[in-house]
Enzyme design. Structure first.
Site, PDB file in Angstrom:
ATOM      1  N   ARG A 215      -0.293  -9.221  13.508  1.00 25.35           N
ATOM      2  CA  ARG A 215      -0.868  -8.197  12.614  1.00 25.35           C
ATOM      3  C   ARG A 215      -1.699  -8.834  11.513  1.00 25.35           C
ATOM      4  NH1 ARG A 215       4.230  -5.339  10.846  1.00 25.35           N
ATOM      5  NH2 ARG A 215       2.922  -3.985   9.584  1.00 25.35           N
TER       6      ARG A 215
ATOM      7  N   ARG B 172      -9.635   0.764   8.819  1.00 23.97           N
ATOM      8  CA  ARG B 172      -9.193  -0.607   9.100  1.00 23.97           C
ATOM      9  C   ARG B 172     -10.257  -1.395   9.855  1.00 23.97           C
ATOM     10  NH1 ARG B 172      -3.343   0.234   8.832  1.00 23.97           N
ATOM     11  NH2 ARG B 172      -2.157  -1.614   9.328  1.00 23.97           N
TER      12      ARG B 172
ATOM     13  N   LYS C 178       0.837  -1.219   0.000  1.00 25.87           N
ATOM     14  CA  LYS C 178       0.000   0.000   0.000  1.00 25.87           C
ATOM     15  C   LYS C 178       0.866   1.259   0.000  1.00 25.87           C
ATOM     16  CE  LYS C 178      -2.160  -1.131   3.832  1.00 25.87           C
ATOM     17  NZ  LYS C 178      -1.461  -2.411   4.115  1.00 25.87           N
TER      18      LYS C 178
ATOM     19  N   ARG D 186      11.343  -1.891  11.433  1.00 24.32           N
ATOM     20  CA  ARG D 186      10.286  -1.475  12.355  1.00 24.32           C
ATOM     21  C   ARG D 186      10.079  -2.545  13.420  1.00 24.32           C
ATOM     22  NH1 ARG D 186       5.263   0.229   8.637  1.00 24.32           N
ATOM     23  NH2 ARG D 186       4.196  -0.891  10.300  1.00 24.32           N
TER      24      ARG D 186
ATOM     25  N   ARG E 247      11.375  -5.937   5.144  1.00 23.80           N
ATOM     26  CA  ARG E 247      11.187  -4.489   4.928  1.00 23.80           C
ATOM     27  C   ARG E 247      12.219  -3.697   5.729  1.00 23.80           C
ATOM     28  NH1 ARG E 247       5.321  -1.819   5.466  1.00 23.80           N
ATOM     29  NH2 ARG E 247       5.334  -2.716   7.559  1.00 23.80           N
TER      30      ARG E 247
HETATM   31  P1  ADP Z   1       1.385  -1.646   7.501  1.00 20.08           P
HETATM   32  O1  ADP Z   1       1.911  -0.552   6.607  1.00 20.08           O
HETATM   33  O2  ADP Z   1       2.344  -2.727   7.655  1.00 20.08           O
HETATM   34  O3  ADP Z   1       0.028  -2.115   7.094  1.00 20.08           O
HETATM   35  P2  ADP Z   1       0.804   0.467   9.283  1.00 20.08           P
HETATM   36  O4  ADP Z   1       2.003   1.330   9.241  1.00 20.08           O
HETATM   37  O5  ADP Z   1      -0.371   0.842   8.446  1.00 20.08           O
HETATM   38  O6  ADP Z   1       1.241  -1.012   8.946  1.00 20.08           O
HETATM   39  O7  ADP Z   1       0.277   0.324  10.763  1.00 20.08           O
HETATM   40  C1  ADP Z   1       1.155   0.071  11.849  1.00 20.08           C
HETATM   41  C2  ADP Z   1       0.319  -0.018  13.129  1.00 20.08           C
HETATM   42  O8  ADP Z   1      -0.311   1.250  13.373  1.00 20.08           O
HETATM   43  C3  ADP Z   1      -0.829  -1.006  13.074  1.00 20.08           C
HETATM   44  O9  ADP Z   1      -0.424  -2.332  13.408  1.00 20.08           O
HETATM   45  C4  ADP Z   1      -1.790  -0.418  14.129  1.00 20.08           C
HETATM   46  O10 ADP Z   1      -1.337  -0.697  15.446  1.00 20.08           O
HETATM   47  C5  ADP Z   1      -1.621   1.076  13.891  1.00 20.08           C
HETATM   48  N1  ADP Z   1      -2.609   1.586  12.904  1.00 20.08           N
HETATM   49  C6  ADP Z   1      -2.349   2.087  11.673  1.00 20.08           C
HETATM   50  N2  ADP Z   1      -3.474   2.449  11.060  1.00 20.08           N
HETATM   51  C7  ADP Z   1      -4.492   2.168  11.914  1.00 20.08           C
HETATM   52  C8  ADP Z   1      -5.907   2.290  11.850  1.00 20.08           C
HETATM   53  N3  ADP Z   1      -6.527   2.779  10.751  1.00 20.08           N
HETATM   54  N4  ADP Z   1      -6.630   1.885  12.926  1.00 20.08           N
HETATM   55  C9  ADP Z   1      -6.035   1.386  14.024  1.00 20.08           C
HETATM   56  N5  ADP Z   1      -4.709   1.231  14.150  1.00 20.08           N
HETATM   57  C10 ADP Z   1      -3.936   1.622  13.112  1.00 20.08           C
HETATM   58  P1  ADP Z   2       2.186  -1.821   3.230  1.00 26.49           P
HETATM   59  O1  ADP Z   2       2.191  -0.317   3.235  1.00 26.49           O
HETATM   60  O2  ADP Z   2       0.968  -2.397   2.584  1.00 26.49           O
HETATM   61  O3  ADP Z   2       2.447  -2.413   4.581  1.00 26.49           O
HETATM   62  P2  ADP Z   2       4.781  -1.600   1.839  1.00 26.49           P
HETATM   63  O4  ADP Z   2       4.527  -0.730   0.671  1.00 26.49           O
HETATM   64  O5  ADP Z   2       5.493  -1.001   3.002  1.00 26.49           O
HETATM   65  O6  ADP Z   2       3.397  -2.316   2.300  1.00 26.49           O
HETATM   66  O7  ADP Z   2       5.585  -2.888   1.331  1.00 26.49           O
HETATM   67  C1  ADP Z   2       5.991  -3.927   2.223  1.00 26.49           C
HETATM   68  C2  ADP Z   2       7.361  -4.465   1.801  1.00 26.49           C
HETATM   69  O8  ADP Z   2       7.221  -5.159   0.557  1.00 26.49           O
HETATM   70  C3  ADP Z   2       8.418  -3.393   1.560  1.00 26.49           C
HETATM   71  O9  ADP Z   2       9.655  -3.916   1.961  1.00 26.49           O
HETATM   72  C4  ADP Z   2       8.375  -3.148   0.043  1.00 26.49           C
HETATM   73  O10 ADP Z   2       9.644  -2.743  -0.460  1.00 26.49           O
HETATM   74  C5  ADP Z   2       8.005  -4.538  -0.473  1.00 26.49           C
HETATM   75  N1  ADP Z   2       7.127  -4.516  -1.660  1.00 26.49           N
HETATM   76  C6  ADP Z   2       6.141  -3.638  -1.957  1.00 26.49           C
HETATM   77  N2  ADP Z   2       5.529  -3.965  -3.118  1.00 26.49           N
HETATM   78  C7  ADP Z   2       6.149  -5.091  -3.560  1.00 26.49           C
HETATM   79  C8  ADP Z   2       5.964  -5.937  -4.726  1.00 26.49           C
HETATM   80  N3  ADP Z   2       5.015  -5.684  -5.644  1.00 26.49           N
HETATM   81  N4  ADP Z   2       6.788  -7.002  -4.841  1.00 26.49           N
HETATM   82  C9  ADP Z   2       7.737  -7.274  -3.903  1.00 26.49           C
HETATM   83  N5  ADP Z   2       7.943  -6.524  -2.798  1.00 26.49           N
HETATM   84  C10 ADP Z   2       7.164  -5.444  -2.630  1.00 26.49           C
END
Ligand code: ADP
Ligand code: ADP
Length: 216
Positions: A171, A88, A13, A160, A127
């Site tokens: 998660r 979410r 995302k 992270r 990541r």
């Molecule tokens: P990822 O990019 O791996 O999906 P995020 O950076 O979006 O993870 O989220 C990291 C953490 O921040 C989540 O595990 C949760 O604890 C919190 N968080 C993020 N967005 C939300 C949301 N919309 N509602 C509740 N908690 C959130």
């Molecule tokens: P999210 O915001 O949904 O948690 P991220 O954009 O942070 O996801 O991506 C999670 C991890 O996967 C990062 O290390 C990123 O570089 C890698 N990644 C993202 N898109 C792809 C893809 N299409 N193929 C392989 N790795 C990816």
């Protein structure tokens, strides 16, 4: 235009949102990035969010909704937003609908990035994130030019805390229980489009951009 990127943690995302927001003039709002910035700044919200984030649980709806409503109402978001990581839960989605309606606005498109659990687990544990500029890398799929260092010259990349394996499992469980039901919520509204997020960054990006062009 207001767009939501749905998908499990690690679906890509953030990676896609950064490019697509720039291409379409949308404000990229990542709830996770905003929460991490609040923590870094030591605000009350940041302190409240900390324990939930560290154990892979969701921060309570009322805190996240108020935080995101504030960002959506800012002048720099007036041309539209690309929401990443929010909503979410169903309660967050309903609150977002109400908030946008109050502003005479609405969601135009919801893109679900579908990626199997095994793939996202590998993406999360590999990541590497820049704590300064928010750039995201992967040790295998998207390595920085110099090992462990941000390409933007910011300095060392970090793992992270919540990308460690035990928290990643929690998660994913949280995602399936609380966030996956939003796919049906937006499908019923006729807003949902699904993209196979297991392909390369460029292939996924092309599919996301095509959907955004169609919704403009
Ligand atoms: P990822 O990019 O791996 O999906 P995020 O950076 O979006 O993870 O989220 C990291 C953490 O921040 C989540 O595990 C949760 O604890 C919190 N968080 C993020 N967005 C939300 C949301 N919309 N509602 C509740 N908690 C959130
Ligand atoms: P999210 O915001 O949904 O948690 P991220 O954009 O942070 O996801 O991506 C999670 C991890 O996967 C990062 O290390 C990123 O570089 C890698 N990644 C993202 N898109 C792809 C893809 N299409 N193929 C392989 N790795 C990816």
């Amino acid at each position: 235009m207001n767009v939501i990127l749905l998908g499990p943690p690690g679906a890509g995302k953030g990676t896609q949102a950064k490019r697509t927001a720039a291409a379409f003039g949308l404000k990229h709002l990542s709830s996770g990035d905003i929460l991490r910035a609040e923590r870094k700044a030591g605000t009350e919200l940041g302190r409240k969010a900390q324990s939930y984030m560290d154990r892979g649980a969701l921060v309570p709806d009322e805190l996240v909704v108020a935080m995101m409503a504030d960002h959506i109402a800012r002048p720099d978001a007036a041309k539209g937003v690309l929401l990443d990581g929010f909503p979410r839960t169903r309660a967050q989605a309903e609150a977002l609908d109400r908030e946008l309606a109050r502003m005479g606005n609405r969601i135009d498109l919801v893109i679900d990035l579908a990626v199997p659990d095994d793939d996202v687990a590998g993406r999360l544990t590999g990541r590497r994130s820049c704590p300064k500029c928010g750039a995201v890398y992967h040790i295998r799929f998207h390595p920085p030019k110099t090992d462990g260092m941000c390409d933007g010259g910011c300095g060392a990349l970090v793992v992270r805390e919540d990308d460690k394996e035990a928290v990643v499992r929690q998660r994913l469980k949280t995602y399936h229980e609380q966030t996956e039901p939003l796919i049906a919520y937006y499908r019923e509204k006729g807003l949902l489009r699904q993209v196979d997020g297991s392909r390369s960054v460029d292939q996924v990006g092309a599919a996301v951009d095509a959907l955004c062009r169609g919704a403009q």
